[in-house]
Each structure stands twice: as C-alpha cells, then as structure tokens.
Enzyme design. Structure first.
Site, PDB file in Angstrom:
ATOM      1  N   SER A  46       0.816  -1.218   0.000  1.00  0.00           N
ATOM      2  CA  SER A  46       0.000   0.000   0.000  1.00  0.00           C
ATOM      3  C   SER A  46       0.850   1.269   0.000  1.00  0.00           C
ATOM      4  CB  SER A  46      -0.953   0.010   1.198  1.00  0.00           C
ATOM      5  OG  SER A  46      -1.897  -1.039   1.096  1.00  0.00           O
ATOM      6  N   GLY A 220      -4.525  -2.100  -0.883  1.00  0.00           N
ATOM      7  CA  GLY A 220      -3.705  -1.764  -2.034  1.00  0.00           C
ATOM      8  C   GLY A 220      -3.405  -0.284  -2.053  1.00  0.00           C
ATOM      9  N   GLY A 222      -2.838   3.726  -3.680  1.00  0.00           N
ATOM     10  CA  GLY A 222      -3.385   4.680  -4.635  1.00  0.00           C
ATOM     11  C   GLY A 222      -4.857   5.024  -4.482  1.00  0.00           C
ATOM     12  N   CYS A 247      -9.532  -1.859   3.538  1.00  0.00           N
ATOM     13  CA  CYS A 247      -8.772  -0.681   3.092  1.00  0.00           C
ATOM     14  C   CYS A 247      -9.178  -0.274   1.674  1.00  0.00           C
ATOM     15  CB  CYS A 247      -7.274  -0.943   3.220  1.00  0.00           C
ATOM     16  SG  CYS A 247      -6.299   0.580   3.267  1.00  0.00           S
ATOM     17  N   LEU A 248      -8.331  -0.468   0.668  1.00  0.00           N
ATOM     18  CA  LEU A 248      -8.722  -0.128  -0.702  1.00  0.00           C
ATOM     19  C   LEU A 248      -9.953  -0.922  -1.101  1.00  0.00           C
ATOM     20  CD1 LEU A 248      -8.076   1.422  -3.340  1.00  0.00           C
ATOM     21  CD2 LEU A 248      -6.697  -0.549  -4.031  1.00  0.00           C
ATOM     22  N   GLN A 251     -12.986   0.877   0.021  1.00  0.00           N
ATOM     23  CA  GLN A 251     -13.302   2.030  -0.817  1.00  0.00           C
ATOM     24  C   GLN A 251     -13.930   1.592  -2.144  1.00  0.00           C
ATOM     25  OE1 GLN A 251      -9.427   3.827  -1.076  1.00  0.00           O
ATOM     26  NE2 GLN A 251      -9.280   4.056   1.151  1.00  0.00           N
ATOM     27  N   ASN A 289      -3.427   2.494   7.101  1.00  0.00           N
ATOM     28  CA  ASN A 289      -2.530   3.003   6.078  1.00  0.00           C
ATOM     29  C   ASN A 289      -3.342   3.348   4.846  1.00  0.00           C
ATOM     30  OD1 ASN A 289      -0.581   3.539   4.184  1.00  0.00           O
ATOM     31  ND2 ASN A 289       0.033   1.417   3.903  1.00  0.00           N
ATOM     32  N   TYR A 292      -7.007   7.816   1.109  1.00  0.00           N
ATOM     33  CA  TYR A 292      -8.352   8.144   0.664  1.00  0.00           C
ATOM     34  C   TYR A 292      -9.374   7.606   1.658  1.00  0.00           C
ATOM     35  CZ  TYR A 292      -6.253   9.449  -3.767  1.00  0.00           C
ATOM     36  OH  TYR A 292      -5.492  10.068  -4.724  1.00  0.00           O
ATOM     37  N   HIS A 332      -6.833  -2.072   9.035  1.00  0.00           N
ATOM     38  CA  HIS A 332      -6.256  -3.392   8.763  1.00  0.00           C
ATOM     39  C   HIS A 332      -6.494  -4.330   9.945  1.00  0.00           C
ATOM     40  CE1 HIS A 332      -3.986  -2.684   4.992  1.00  0.00           C
ATOM     41  NE2 HIS A 332      -4.066  -1.436   5.388  1.00  0.00           N
ATOM     42  N   GLU A 334      -5.902  -7.394  10.128  1.00  0.00           N
ATOM     43  CA  GLU A 334      -4.816  -8.375  10.238  1.00  0.00           C
ATOM     44  C   GLU A 334      -3.602  -7.779  10.936  1.00  0.00           C
ATOM     45  OE1 GLU A 334      -3.437  -5.890   6.943  1.00  0.00           O
ATOM     46  OE2 GLU A 334      -5.401  -6.603   7.600  1.00  0.00           O
TER      47      GLU A 334
END
Length: 366
Positions: A46, A220, A222, A247-248, A251, A289, A292, A332, A334
């Site tokens: 990430s 991930g 970006g 996370c990503l 989103q 982490n 966005y 996260h 994990e």
C-alpha cells in the site's frame, strides 16, 4: 557517511546523511506514527511510490528478520528517519536495515528533524518529494520534481500477474489482489480457507466461474478511482457471493454501491488509530494506512450502512450492506504491525459464508 538531501515540492530542503541505496528517488512524502513494525511498513504494498517518514526517533534497532515480511518485494521509494541504528540487537535479527534497503534499491535519509517534517505534512498535506545527493543541484532537482506526475497504476504494479492457490479444506475464498499484505492471507489460512488469489483486473465472470463461497477485496495503494474495472466487477458479483473488503477493498465496495471517495489531507498511517463500533459502542485500536476515505455524506441511498467511525476525525471506518451479504473496513484487522483487537471481522466473514452455504444446502468441510 554520505550527505543526502530531502527536497519537498514546496522548496523546503532537509539535510541529512544517507543509508541504504544511493538511488535518486521521487515519491509522495507521508508519515507513519508506529513505534515498531518498520519492516512490515517497508514491505506493505500500500506504500507503493511513497517516501515514508517514521515519527519514532530510532529506526532499525531490531534489524530485519525472515518472519515480518508483508510481501516479497518492498515498494516504498524511500525511508526518512531521525536516527538510524547501525548495530541492531535482537534474537531474530538476520541483517541490518541498511543492507536490506541496499539489496532492494531503496534510499534512506537519517539525521532529519522528523518532528518538523511531520508537522509540515500535517499543516500543508502530503506533497511530492525527492531524495538526492547533497552534491546535486537542488534547484534543478526541485524543478524536475514539480514536473513529475505521481503514478496512477500502483495497483497494477503491486497485484499478482497470474492466479495461484493457497490450499485449505474450508471455505473457498477468491481473494482479489490489489496489493495484498501477507497478514490477510495468514488470517484466512488460520481459519483453514482455501484461497484462490486472482489479479486486480479479473472479471466477474472469471471470478464466479471459480464457484467461491466468498470474495475478499484486499488492501492496495493509490486512488480507488484509478481501478474502474474492479468497481464494475464488484457491481456484478454483489448479491451473488458474500464480500469482505479491507482498506482499498473497502473504498472500492463503497464506490460500487454508489458512494464517493475523497483524498485526505495527510491520511492515516500508524498502529494506534482508535475506531468506534456504532453497534456495540466499543472502541478498538487499529492499524491503518490509507490516503483516501469514503465520504459519509454520499452513503445515503447506496444500500450501505455506516458501522464504524474514526474517533480522531470521524471518517468512515466501516460499512455494511443492508440487503446483500457484503461489508468492509477501512483499517487493517490483520494488523502487521499493530494491535489485533479487530481480527474478529475475519470470523464475521466466515459466518457470512456459513449463512450463504446453509441457504444453498452446501456442506463446508472445516
């Protein structure tokens, strides 16, 4: 040691000394507030394309070991520290941070006032930065930096190119790899799931052909809007298979349901971010982490219900679909590094798959 400079997009120059690779590097400057876990941070996909500032003053004191990798290849573009520990002391230590960064062509800068740098990022937001030798022309490097565009293909660079299977005898999970951390795989294998890892651009048809009991949308790097093919895939599988996003992945699920995402001023990065569960009224410490976040005002009429919020700034930390078997978290669970307070959400994913299997009359060998 060789003198090395960190140049920010606004023209600020920090003078320090180099360790790790001697490569000249550019990226987005960010900071992480974790006291430990630098090996996991460096190897977290990430962070692709970013120059990471560690706010803890001494980094490298326990070296690098074989167990704490989150991916085989680290993707950060640089590491900024106040003090680099040249002589690590730990029973698991196998090599120094310096030698590890050299082997992976990652430059580091030590002797930096990381408190001042972090305050600048908090005030002005993340910005582009470059690591250069002190002998290089700073004005020329600054001009090149300002003309350098940040990448938009981070997910493509960190995702697997080909599918592979992690064997297990329990639920069959298709894990869509947007830059997966090994910690997610560990939590699923701990629960005896059979995992089929597929590239980020796998179509809904290809995924459903694998007959999964559940779909895992991973973390991930970006902007989630740079992965429109994943959004379309999620729209097609939603309601057919239980979905869990991290996370990503969180989103992307939100975008697929009609919500919107926005870039944060400086993001959340660290292992001590408090999150409140709105159903139980409990607060958990989490590892985070991300740059966005989901805009809470856009959740209306999406079918998504807000389930968890960040204590510090009330950003969206969790959503759940009110009709379909799908939920996600921004943090996260994990950990790696960080507290494991929230890894129960993997059990919630298993319960969701159990429920779906029971409806279909399928027996899962666990």
């Amino acid at each position: 040691m060789q003198k090395r400079n960190l140049i920010l997009e606004d023209g600020t120059v920090f003078e320090g000394y180099g360790f790790g690779s001697e490569e000249v590097s550019k990226g987005e400057i960010v900071f992480n507030t974790g006291m430990t876990g630098y090996q996991e941070v460096i190897t977290d996909p990430s962070y692709y394309g970013q120059i990471v500032t560690m706010t803890y003053p001494v980094i490298g004191s326990y070296g690098i070991n074989r167990d704490d990798y989150e991916t085989v290849t680290p993707f950060i573009h640089g590491l900024i520290v106040k003090e680099y520990s040249e002589h690590p002391s730990n029973f698991r230590n196998e090599e120094t941070l310096d030698s590890f960064l050299k082997a992976n062509n990652i430059p580091g800068v030590a002797g930096i006032d990381t408190r001042k740098l972090t305050r600048m990022i908090r005030k002005h937001g993340t910005m582009k930065a470059a690591i250069i030798s002190a002998e290089e022309d700073a004005e020329k490097a600054l001009e090149e930096l300002r003309n350098t565009a940040l990448p938009t293909d981070q997910v493509k660079q960190t995702s697997t190119n080909n599918p592979y299977v992690v064997p297990g005898r329990g639920h069959r999970v298709v894990l869509v790899d947007f830059g997966v951390k090994h910690g997610i795989l560990r939590e699923l294998t701990k629960r005896d799931c059979q995992i089929t890892v597929v590239p980020y651009n796998y179509s809904a048809e290809e995924i459903l052909r694998l007959r999964p009991d559940g779909i895992m949308l991973t973390n991930g790097p970006g902007n989630p809007k740079d992965v429109p093919e994943a959004v379309e895939m999620i729209k097609e599988v939603l309601g057919q298979v239980p979905i869990f996003g991290i996370c990503l992945g969180h989103q992307l699920l939100s975008l697929a349901c009609g919500a919107d995402t926005e870039k944060m001023k400086f993001g959340h990065r660290g292992s001590n971010h408090p999150v409140k569960d709105l159903k139980t009224d409990r607060t958990y410490l989490t590892s985070q982490n991300h740059s966005y976040a989901v805009n809470p005002a856009t959740l209306e009429n999406t079918g998504l219900k807000l389930t968890q919020i960040a204590i510090n700034d009330e950003t969206v930390e969790g959503v759940k679909h009110t009709i379909h078997e799908a939920f996600s978290v921004q943090y996260h669970p994990e950990a790696s590094p960080g507290p494991e307070d929230t890894n129960y959400v993997f059990d919630e994913f298993l319960k969701m798959m159990d429920k779906k299997a029971k409806k279909q009359g399928v027996h899962i060998h666990a």
